[in-house]
Write an enzyme that holds these catalytic residues in place. Sequence first.
Site, short mmCIF file in Angstrom:
data_model
loop_
_atom_site.label_atom_id
_atom_site.label_comp_id
_atom_site.label_asym_id
_atom_site.label_seq_id
_atom_site.Cartn_x
_atom_site.Cartn_y
_atom_site.Cartn_z
N LYS A 170 0.91 -1.12 -0.07
CA LYS A 170 0.02 -0.05 -0.09
C LYS A 170 0.94 1.36 -0.04
O LYS A 170 1.88 1.47 1.00
CB LYS A 170 -0.94 -0.13 0.97
CG LYS A 170 -1.81 1.32 1.17
CD LYS A 170 -2.98 1.14 2.16
CE LYS A 170 -2.67 1.57 3.49
NZ LYS A 170 -3.63 1.61 4.54
N GLN A 209 -12.49 7.92 11.00
CA GLN A 209 -12.29 6.58 11.03
C GLN A 209 -13.37 6.08 12.10
O GLN A 209 -13.79 4.97 12.11
CB GLN A 209 -10.86 6.04 11.68
CG GLN A 209 -9.61 6.46 10.82
CD GLN A 209 -9.73 5.61 9.47
OE1 GLN A 209 -10.41 4.64 9.41
NE2 GLN A 209 -9.08 6.31 8.50
N LYS A 256 2.81 10.47 18.41
CA LYS A 256 1.20 10.20 18.67
C LYS A 256 1.17 9.33 19.83
O LYS A 256 1.95 8.55 20.16
CB LYS A 256 0.52 9.42 17.63
CG LYS A 256 0.51 10.47 16.34
CD LYS A 256 -0.33 9.58 15.29
CE LYS A 256 -0.71 10.50 14.21
NZ LYS A 256 -1.56 9.97 13.19
P1 NAD Z 1 -9.67 12.59 11.74
O1 NAD Z 1 -8.35 13.91 11.62
O2 NAD Z 1 -10.53 12.75 10.98
O3 NAD Z 1 -9.86 12.57 13.26
C1 NAD Z 1 -9.00 13.00 14.42
C2 NAD Z 1 -9.53 12.81 15.89
O4 NAD Z 1 -8.49 13.13 16.68
C3 NAD Z 1 -10.68 13.94 16.03
O5 NAD Z 1 -11.67 13.28 16.70
C4 NAD Z 1 -9.92 15.05 16.64
O6 NAD Z 1 -10.78 15.83 17.60
C5 NAD Z 1 -8.95 14.27 17.64
N1 NAD Z 1 -7.93 14.76 18.01
C6 NAD Z 1 -6.68 15.30 17.41
N2 NAD Z 1 -5.87 15.86 18.27
C7 NAD Z 1 -6.41 15.71 19.55
C8 NAD Z 1 -6.06 15.91 20.76
N3 NAD Z 1 -4.73 16.59 20.92
N4 NAD Z 1 -6.59 15.77 21.62
C9 NAD Z 1 -7.72 15.18 21.68
N5 NAD Z 1 -8.48 14.94 20.51
C10 NAD Z 1 -7.65 15.05 19.46
O7 NAD Z 1 -8.61 11.36 11.83
P2 NAD Z 1 -9.10 9.87 11.29
O8 NAD Z 1 -9.03 9.65 9.77
O9 NAD Z 1 -10.17 9.62 12.04
O10 NAD Z 1 -7.80 8.99 12.03
C11 NAD Z 1 -7.55 9.05 13.44
C12 NAD Z 1 -6.15 8.49 13.54
O11 NAD Z 1 -6.10 7.15 13.33
C13 NAD Z 1 -5.20 9.11 12.93
O12 NAD Z 1 -4.14 9.42 13.90
C14 NAD Z 1 -4.68 8.36 11.85
O13 NAD Z 1 -3.30 8.60 11.49
C15 NAD Z 1 -4.87 6.93 12.60
N6 NAD Z 1 -5.13 5.62 11.81
C16 NAD Z 1 -4.54 4.67 12.06
C17 NAD Z 1 -4.80 3.48 11.39
C18 NAD Z 1 -4.28 2.21 11.85
O14 NAD Z 1 -4.23 1.09 11.42
N7 NAD Z 1 -4.15 1.83 13.12
C19 NAD Z 1 -5.46 3.53 10.08
C20 NAD Z 1 -5.84 4.72 9.72
C21 NAD Z 1 -5.79 5.85 10.33
#
Ligand code: NAD
Length: 319
Positions: free
Chosen positions: A67, A138, A226
């Site tokens: 990917k 997500q 993170k």
């Molecule tokens: P998004 O940007 O749509 O949402 C981010 C969320 O985090 C929001 O609810 C926001 O309010 C919150 N947030 C950000 N900073 C914050 C802080 N300091 N304190 C409190 N809340 C905070 O992102 P998304 O697409 O929903 O993705 C969420 C996370 O999941 C990202 O870090 C992304 O990289 C990660 N992710 C992980 C996987 C995996 O396989 N583990 C896959 C996809 C995405």
Amino acid sequence: MYIVPEAVIAGLLSRDECFRAVEAVFASMARGAARNFPVIREALGYADALYGFKSGFDREGLALGLKSGGFWPGNAAKGLTNHQSTIFLFDAESGQIRAVIGGNRITALRTAAASAVSIRHLARPDAEVMAVVGAGHQSAFQLRAALEQRRFRRVVAWNRDPSRLAGLAAVADEFGLPFAAVDLDQLGAEADVIITILSSFAPVLRVAQVRPGTHIACMGTDTRGKQEVETALPGRASLFTDEVLQAITIGEFQHAIAAGLVTAEAVTPLGAVIIGEHPGRVSEEEITLFDGTGVALQDLAVGAAVLEAAIAKGLALTV
Ligand code: NAD
């Protein structure tokens, strides 16, 4: 070769099919038949973008590929998703390209499937209250997949900006469940299962907010720096992950490892529980913590299943 564009992917695969693809590849990893290759992730120095590759091979499912994609923070202003990715599958017999598949929806589906697999194998069977911390892109995928794993009676959620919780309330409604926006103290006091899905660089959920017996799936931490839960929390829990190396370097456990609170040996791959090599949860009071860092093999497994479904439905373009 085939092309499966992003636009045809929604609806091609049921959540259960995604679940089974991810569960099977975690099992393959635990049997040593599938492995993820080293991840490449670089700042481009252009458009503030992060770009990279995740690749791997599953000798059992014969999924080979990668990917490629990353994070373009300016995309939202253009009406595009910030995270962009594309999956490339190769023929394991010949190395020839087999397919190019849109990776955005698959990323959400396979990430939700991973936390769902953790809930199926690690949450208490009598879990009733499902909690979500975070309300970004997500989160709705996460909640839908999670709600299918136990007979939940109620959903609670927290987000820094509570006005964004409407999407999760709508998912609870799809399942006919009551929903409440709560603070983190109430969330932890009520929840049997908690998913954290934040892009935060500082801990949000505290040890004191988590009660005994809870299952937590930390799904947001996929990069150095993170963090979603207090550094001390992994030291109080039984630890599981998709891949140990990722969990201790770019996943949620990186902080507890750096602080010397846990060791890599204390972290069990979820696949070992799936294949019965590890008992998983052993008591009602135990806190189980799954660090879902996101591995290439999840993308390849779900990508391969999407490809077969697209071919069967005549939606894959042949080139
Ligand atoms: P998004 O940007 O749509 O949402 C981010 C969320 O985090 C929001 O609810 C926001 O309010 C919150 N947030 C950000 N900073 C914050 C802080 N300091 N304190 C409190 N809340 C905070 O992102 P998304 O697409 O929903 O993705 C969420 C996370 O999941 C990202 O870090 C992304 O990289 C990660 N992710 C992980 C996987 C995996 O396989 N583990 C896959 C996809 C995405």
